[in-house]
Motif scaffolding. Structure first.
Motif, PDB file in Angstrom:
ATOM      1  N   GLN A   1      43.248  46.235  26.985  1.00  0.00           N
ATOM      2  CA  GLN A   1      42.359  46.564  27.949  1.00  0.00           C
ATOM      3  C   GLN A   1      41.796  48.081  27.679  1.00  0.00           C
ATOM      4  O   GLN A   1      42.238  48.848  27.021  1.00  0.00           O
TER       5      GLN A   1
ATOM      6  N   SER B   1      29.434  37.738  24.211  1.00  0.00           N
ATOM      7  CA  SER B   1      28.269  37.749  25.011  1.00  0.00           C
ATOM      8  C   SER B   1      27.416  38.861  24.707  1.00  0.00           C
ATOM      9  O   SER B   1      26.146  38.671  24.589  1.00  0.00           O
TER      10      SER B   1
ATOM     11  N   CYS C   1      38.476  47.793  32.341  1.00  0.00           N
ATOM     12  CA  CYS C   1      37.853  46.707  32.174  1.00  0.00           C
ATOM     13  C   CYS C   1      39.055  45.518  32.389  1.00  0.00           C
ATOM     14  O   CYS C   1      39.980  45.941  32.197  1.00  0.00           O
ATOM     15  N   THR C   2      38.682  44.265  32.457  1.00  0.00           N
ATOM     16  CA  THR C   2      39.652  43.228  32.760  1.00  0.00           C
ATOM     17  C   THR C   2      40.355  42.924  31.215  1.00  0.00           C
ATOM     18  O   THR C   2      39.526  42.872  30.298  1.00  0.00           O
TER      19      THR C   2
ATOM     20  N   CYS D   1      31.625  46.863  31.306  1.00  0.00           N
ATOM     21  CA  CYS D   1      32.229  46.192  30.512  1.00  0.00           C
ATOM     22  C   CYS D   1      31.744  44.717  30.100  1.00  0.00           C
ATOM     23  O   CYS D   1      30.781  44.514  30.962  1.00  0.00           O
TER      24      CYS D   1
ATOM     25  N   ASN E   1      41.806  41.640  28.121  1.00  0.00           N
ATOM     26  CA  ASN E   1      41.814  40.374  27.311  1.00  0.00           C
ATOM     27  C   ASN E   1      40.428  39.535  27.521  1.00  0.00           C
ATOM     28  O   ASN E   1      40.332  38.094  26.903  1.00  0.00           O
ATOM     29  N   ILE E   2      39.912  40.005  28.694  1.00  0.00           N
ATOM     30  CA  ILE E   2      38.550  39.220  28.901  1.00  0.00           C
ATOM     31  C   ILE E   2      37.305  40.071  28.424  1.00  0.00           C
ATOM     32  O   ILE E   2      36.240  39.496  27.703  1.00  0.00           O
ATOM     33  N   GLN E   3      37.191  41.030  29.118  1.00  0.00           N
ATOM     34  CA  GLN E   3      36.085  42.134  28.707  1.00  0.00           C
ATOM     35  C   GLN E   3      36.755  43.164  27.703  1.00  0.00           C
ATOM     36  O   GLN E   3      37.226  44.075  27.991  1.00  0.00           O
ATOM     37  N   ASN E   4      36.380  42.714  26.444  1.00  0.00           N
ATOM     38  CA  ASN E   4      36.908  43.563  25.055  1.00  0.00           C
ATOM     39  C   ASN E   4      36.033  44.262  24.609  1.00  0.00           C
ATOM     40  O   ASN E   4      36.284  44.587  23.345  1.00  0.00           O
TER      41      ASN E   4
ATOM     42  N   SER F   1      32.339  40.987  27.705  1.00  0.00           N
ATOM     43  CA  SER F   1      32.913  40.250  26.548  1.00  0.00           C
ATOM     44  C   SER F   1      32.188  40.532  25.262  1.00  0.00           C
ATOM     45  O   SER F   1      30.612  40.600  25.449  1.00  0.00           O
TER      46      SER F   1
END
Length: 140
Positions: A21, A75, A45-46, A70, A48-51, A72
């Protein structure tokens, strides 16, 4: 014995304390002198998703619009590449999007000696995983 080693390894990877995180600045501000890099703009940030963190800078006639969030990392990099032709820092109408993978890396610009991607926290975990699997195979 091998099954026990693999079960232990997978349990190690999904332990909540090991979730990756980061924190990023989060804002959408039209400012003349400040790029919204103050403590009140910091968010978690979320995991492991928003890294990664994203920073968008839009130069307008009467100031600069900052959007920070935050993201990805993959992306963000795709979006950044799409806007590359429109990025001319300091020029009115310029839209620049940058991506990074460290906590608060979308804040004020600091000189960097190396790329932030070369020091990713994932590299250490990857090395740990490789060493673990190598040792597990040697024991079998």
């Amino acid at each position: 014995m091998n099954l026990l080693l693999y079960a232990t390894f997978y349990g190690y990877l999904i332990t909540p304390g090991l979730l990756l995180q980061i924190q990023c600045y989060h804002c959408e501000e039209f400012l003349l002198n400040d790029d919204c890099s103050l403590p009140q703009f910091i968010v978690n940030c979320t995991a492991n998703i928003q890294n990664g963190c994203q920073k968008e800078t839009v130069v307008q006639q009467d100031g600069i619009l900052y959007r920070k969030s935050c993201a990805s990392l993959s992306s963000c990099l795709i979006t950044s590449a799409g806007y590359q032709p429109f990025c001319s820092p300091g020029k009115v109408g310029s839209v620049c999007i940058t991506c990074c993978d460290k906590s608060l890396c979308n804040g004020p610009r600091h000189p960097r000696s190396t790329s932030s991607f070369s020091k990713s926290p994932c590299v250490g975990l990857l090395v740990t995983c490789i060493v673990f699997f190598k040792n597990a195979l040697l024991l079998s």
